[in-house]
Scaffold this motif. Structure first.
Motif, short mmCIF file in Angstrom:
data_model
loop_
_atom_site.label_atom_id
_atom_site.label_comp_id
_atom_site.label_asym_id
_atom_site.label_seq_id
_atom_site.Cartn_x
_atom_site.Cartn_y
_atom_site.Cartn_z
N HIS A 4 0.84 -1.19 0.00
CA HIS A 4 0.00 0.00 0.00
C HIS A 4 0.88 1.25 0.00
O HIS A 4 0.93 1.99 0.99
CB HIS A 4 -0.92 0.01 1.23
N PRO A 5 1.61 1.50 -1.09
CA PRO A 5 2.64 2.56 -1.08
C PRO A 5 2.14 3.95 -0.73
O PRO A 5 2.77 4.65 0.07
CB PRO A 5 3.23 2.49 -2.48
N GLU A 6 1.02 4.37 -1.30
CA GLU A 6 0.55 5.73 -1.02
C GLU A 6 -0.04 5.86 0.39
O GLU A 6 0.31 6.79 1.13
CB GLU A 6 -0.44 6.18 -2.08
N PRO A 7 -0.95 4.96 0.81
CA PRO A 7 -1.40 5.02 2.20
C PRO A 7 -0.25 4.85 3.20
O PRO A 7 -0.24 5.48 4.26
CB PRO A 7 -2.40 3.88 2.32
N ALA A 8 0.74 4.02 2.82
CA ALA A 8 1.88 3.80 3.71
C ALA A 8 2.69 5.08 3.88
O ALA A 8 3.15 5.40 4.99
CB ALA A 8 2.76 2.69 3.17
N LYS A 9 2.85 5.82 2.81
CA LYS A 9 3.60 7.08 2.88
C LYS A 9 2.91 8.04 3.85
O LYS A 9 3.57 8.65 4.72
CB LYS A 9 3.69 7.70 1.49
N ALA A 10 1.59 8.18 3.73
CA ALA A 10 0.85 9.06 4.63
C ALA A 10 0.90 8.55 6.07
O ALA A 10 1.03 9.33 7.02
CB ALA A 10 -0.59 9.18 4.16
N LEU A 11 0.82 7.23 6.23
CA LEU A 11 0.85 6.64 7.56
C LEU A 11 2.19 6.90 8.24
O LEU A 11 2.25 7.33 9.40
CB LEU A 11 0.59 5.14 7.47
N MET A 12 3.29 6.63 7.53
CA MET A 12 4.61 6.81 8.12
C MET A 12 4.87 8.26 8.50
O MET A 12 5.57 8.55 9.48
CB MET A 12 5.69 6.28 7.17
N ARG A 13 4.27 9.18 7.77
CA ARG A 13 4.46 10.59 8.10
C ARG A 13 3.69 11.02 9.33
O ARG A 13 3.91 12.12 9.84
CB ARG A 13 4.09 11.46 6.89
N GLN A 14 2.78 10.15 9.82
CA GLN A 14 2.14 10.43 11.10
C GLN A 14 3.14 10.36 12.25
O GLN A 14 2.91 10.93 13.32
CB GLN A 14 1.00 9.43 11.34
N ASN A 15 4.23 9.62 12.03
CA ASN A 15 5.32 9.60 13.00
C ASN A 15 6.26 10.75 12.68
O ASN A 15 7.05 10.68 11.74
CB ASN A 15 6.07 8.26 12.94
N GLN A 16 6.18 11.83 13.44
CA GLN A 16 6.97 13.02 13.14
C GLN A 16 8.47 12.82 13.37
O GLN A 16 9.29 13.54 12.82
CB GLN A 16 6.49 14.19 14.02
N SER A 17 8.83 11.83 14.19
CA SER A 17 10.24 11.60 14.51
C SER A 17 11.01 11.16 13.27
O SER A 17 10.53 10.34 12.48
CB SER A 17 10.34 10.53 15.60
N TYR A 18 12.22 11.68 13.13
CA TYR A 18 13.07 11.32 11.99
C TYR A 18 14.49 11.09 12.51
O TYR A 18 15.01 11.89 13.30
CB TYR A 18 13.07 12.43 10.93
N ILE A 19 15.13 10.00 12.07
CA ILE A 19 16.43 9.60 12.57
C ILE A 19 17.51 9.82 11.51
O ILE A 19 17.29 9.53 10.33
CB ILE A 19 16.42 8.11 12.99
#
Length: 371
Positions: free
Chosen positions: A248-263
């Motif tokens: 689910h590439p597009e929903p996954a992109k939006a979902l992962m961006r719900q996690n504001q943390s970036y490493i």
């Protein structure tokens, strides 16, 4: 322990001293294995004391115990057990709300490339020069108290961009890739785990280690999927999560961006192939003995006794009664009885880590006071 950490512990948990006889399974543990992991922390703590680092001085009583341990680097299992019993006091930690909780993590291994191409297109980024990490317990002028990093501009400090902004190019030339992966979900898993082995096309293995974070809050995308009804908690595994992200590439992109943390990462060329990844304490982790804890409450190097269950499959567990060493931390590891169990490297370690979301009895071994 600092006065602030001690006060926070008293507010958040009930602390109950126990005899070692009250720790079910204590006699059967491999104390020599725990001692070897403890020595790794001791060498680092003793070196930090010798270097006189004022920003994070080692805990006095723990350092004293460490120096005693360093005088006997190869004890027998019986000697190791007697050492822990002679130098530490078990203290059961019971949160005032909820209970002890344990998850697992590991060092992933994925295919990658140092240069982008049609297959490898998702970067892991080096630490940008303008990233300022906020010291534990401090707040920089102009920042909200909860932010743990900032960027320094000509007008002072400001919040660092969140995941969505960074992925959209907010860092510009400051975002220097160190390696490229195939899937966004692979990069995301590495962000969550904090380290990885990247197998390059020439057969060599590149190690990447945590180098900093944008200081934004962490959000579990697995929990969001459960809340949305995409998966249920009882049958969620790392493989299922990775499969969903890929399918689910597009929903996954939006979902992962719900996690504001970036490493951000660095190449850990100093690591030998047999070494575990570098933990928050700055030393290689030990599979099955290294524990991530809330660094604002517990000092690196403290032994922690865990009493609970380790899952073998979704419907099968084995007893967990083991002495671990606090050697790491994580943005999701918050609370007095919250731990993250390091399983090791590779796919099988990842499978086991993805199953662990279990209650646990959390007993910290506090060093006995020394003069």
């Amino acid at each position: 322990m600092s006065a602030g950490a001690a006060a926070a512990l008293q507010d958040q948990a009930r602390l109950e001293p126990l005899p070692f006889a009250a720790l079910a399974g204590w006699e059967a543990d491999d104390h020599a294995a725990a001692y070897r992991a403890f020595l790794r922390s001791c060498r680092a703590l003793d070196g930090a004391a010798a270097a006189l680092r004022p920003a994070q001085p080692p805990q006095h009583d723990l350092l004293t115990v460490c120096r005693a341990a360093l005088r006997n680097p190869e004890p027998s299992p019986a000697e190791a057990r007697r050492f822990f019993e002679a130098h530490f006091q078990p203290v059961a930690v019971t949160p005032r709300s909820g209970g002890g909780f344990l998850t697992g993590y590991y060092e992933p291994e994925f295919q990658g490339s140092r240069a982008p191409d049609a297959v490898y297109r998702v970067p892991l980024l080096d630490r940008p020069a303008d990233l300022v990490t906020v010291p534990q317990g401090e707040t920089l002028p102009g920042l909200d108290k909860g932010l743990q990093a900032a960027r320094l501009t000509k007008n002072g400090y400001e919040p660092y961009p969140d995941r969505a902004a960074i992925e959209a190019g907010a860092l510009g030339a400051r975002a220097r890739p160190i390696v490229y992966l195939r899937e966004p979900g692979e990069a995301f898993i590495i962000h969550v785990q904090g380290s990885a082995r990247i197998r390059l096309s020439d057969g060599t293995v590149m190690r990447v280690a945590y180098a900093g974070r944008n200081g934004r809050p962490y959000t579990s995308i697995g929990r969001l999927l459960v809340q949305r009804g995409e998966m249920d908690l009882e049958t969620m595994t790392l493989d299922r999560l990775m499969g969903w992200l890929k399918d689910h590439p597009e929903p996954a992109k939006a979902l992962m961006r719900q996690n504001q943390s970036y490493i951000f990462f660095r190449e850990a060329s100093e690591l030998a192939p047999a070494d575990g990844p570098i933990g928050g304490a700055g030393i290689p982790l030990v599979p099955g003995r290294s524990l991530a804890v809330d660094r604002s409450l517990w000092a690196y190097g403290l032994p922690v006794w865990l009493d609970g269950e380790l899952p073998l499959a979704l419907d099968r567990t084995e007893p967990l009664r083991r002495l671990m060493i606090a050697q790491d931390t994580g943005s999701a590891i918050v609370g007095p009885a919250r731990g993250d169990f390091f399983f090791g490297s590779g796919a099988e370690a990842g499978r086991r880590a993805g199953l662990l979301r279990h209650p646990v009895r959390f007993v910290v071994l506090q060093p006995k006071p020394r003069s």
